[in-house]
Design an enzyme around this catalytic site. Structure first.
Site, PDB file in Angstrom:
ATOM      1  N   CYS A 107       0.833  -1.212   0.000  1.00 26.10           N
ATOM      2  CA  CYS A 107       0.000   0.000   0.000  1.00 26.10           C
ATOM      3  C   CYS A 107       0.874   1.270   0.000  1.00 26.10           C
ATOM      4  O   CYS A 107       1.460   1.611  -1.019  1.00 26.10           O
ATOM      5  CB  CYS A 107      -0.987  -0.039   1.163  1.00 26.10           C
ATOM      6  SG  CYS A 107      -2.302   1.202   1.016  1.00 26.10           S
ATOM      7  N   HIS A 193      -3.728  -4.963   0.765  1.00 32.46           N
ATOM      8  CA  HIS A 193      -3.237  -5.339   2.095  1.00 32.46           C
ATOM      9  C   HIS A 193      -3.387  -6.843   2.322  1.00 32.46           C
ATOM     10  O   HIS A 193      -4.403  -7.290   2.877  1.00 32.46           O
ATOM     11  CB  HIS A 193      -4.027  -4.599   3.176  1.00 32.46           C
ATOM     12  CG  HIS A 193      -3.714  -3.152   3.299  1.00 32.46           C
ATOM     13  ND1 HIS A 193      -2.686  -2.668   4.075  1.00 32.46           N
ATOM     14  CD2 HIS A 193      -4.304  -2.071   2.728  1.00 32.46           C
ATOM     15  CE1 HIS A 193      -2.654  -1.345   3.995  1.00 32.46           C
ATOM     16  NE2 HIS A 193      -3.619  -0.956   3.181  1.00 32.46           N
ATOM     17  N   GLU A 195      -2.107  -8.465   4.567  1.00 33.21           N
ATOM     18  CA  GLU A 195      -2.067  -8.698   6.018  1.00 33.21           C
ATOM     19  C   GLU A 195      -3.406  -8.405   6.704  1.00 33.21           C
ATOM     20  O   GLU A 195      -3.613  -8.817   7.854  1.00 33.21           O
ATOM     21  CB  GLU A 195      -0.960  -7.846   6.663  1.00 33.21           C
ATOM     22  CG  GLU A 195      -1.310  -6.389   6.934  1.00 33.21           C
ATOM     23  CD  GLU A 195      -1.298  -5.468   5.720  1.00 33.21           C
ATOM     24  OE1 GLU A 195      -1.382  -4.239   5.905  1.00 33.21           O
ATOM     25  OE2 GLU A 195      -1.207  -5.965   4.578  1.00 33.21           O
TER      26      GLU A 195
END
Length: 246
Positions: A107, A193, A195
């Site tokens: 990002c 993202h 994660e």
């Protein structure tokens, strides 16, 4: 010898996620350790992960002591010229100028790599892209990730406007043409993202809706998609294989 990865944390997660995961350092540590298992590695013995807070601190890893650096996402603007962002930009350019230590950009980190290579970064005129979205892959993206498209959590309104010279585009979406970038043995970046989990996205959306950033109907659509299946772990497994490539 373990793979030595330095996580450069460029922000603090929203409060509940920060408490639960112990910051972005803990969140990415968990993701990388899970992806190590996917790749048949011992997450403790085969990974050596260090964390550097580069917003409130000015310490960076010595390149001789690491094999890779990971630049996290952030609520800050990648195109700002605040001192810590300029330090990060300078460090990123230093990493890019050599050919051993590799970069993973997520990002904001993806945008920093783009900026470090001379591409324009800034606000998109297509608005926010949030929650689980499809990323259409290029031929190289399909080859790297082993599928035709990726589903990935998104949370951004800033973009890299164009792929830098001598860099391969990995994918795009209707709201963002540069969703990922690749240079062999140098870096992989994604705008999304890998994660993020459903609970993190739900918290971010609710916080930003209460703050008036998102309208109610836009937020509800995002909340409806936050729990959709996504490829975060598969993306991280590819990242790890990239770092281990000879």
């Amino acid at each position: 010898m373990p793979l030595r990865i330095a996580i450069l944390t460029c922000d603090t997660p929203v409060p509940e996620a920060n408490r639960r995961y112990n910051g972005y350092g803990g969140l990415f540590r968990s993701l990388l350790q899970s992806s190590a298992k996917v790749n048949g590695l011992d997450p403790e013995a085969d990974l050596e992960i260090t964390v550097f807070d580069i917003v409130d601190g000015d310490q960076y890893p010595e390149l001789e002591s690491v094999d890779a650096v990971l630049l996290t996402g952030s609520k800050f603007n990648s195109y700002d010229d605040t001192p810590w962002i300029l330090r990060l930009l300078e460090f990123t350019q230093k990493v890019l100028a050599q050919d051993r230590v590799r970069i993973l950009g997520i990002c904001f980190g993806h945008q920093i790599v783009g900026r470090a290579l001379g591409s324009k970064v800034g606000r998109s005129d297509r608005g926010w892209e949030i929650s689980v979205c499809d990323m259409n892959l290029t031929d190289k993206g399909k080859e790297l990730f082993g599928r035709d498209k990726l589903r990935i959590q998104q949370m951004h309104q800033d973009i890299v406007y164009s792929t830098p010279p001598n860099v391969t585009l990995l994918g795009s979406s209707p709201r963002c043409e540069v969703q990922g970038m690749y240079a062999p043995h140098r870096f992989i970046t994604v705008q999304g993202h890998p994660e993020f989990t459903e609970d993190i996205v739900n918290e971010i959306v609710k916080v930003r809706t209460q703050a008036g950033v998102f309208k109610d109907d836009f937020a509800q659509d995002a909340l409806d998609r936050a729990g959709n299946e996504h490829d975060g772990l598969a993306i991280a497994a590819v990242f790890l294989r990239f770092l281990l490539e000879e």
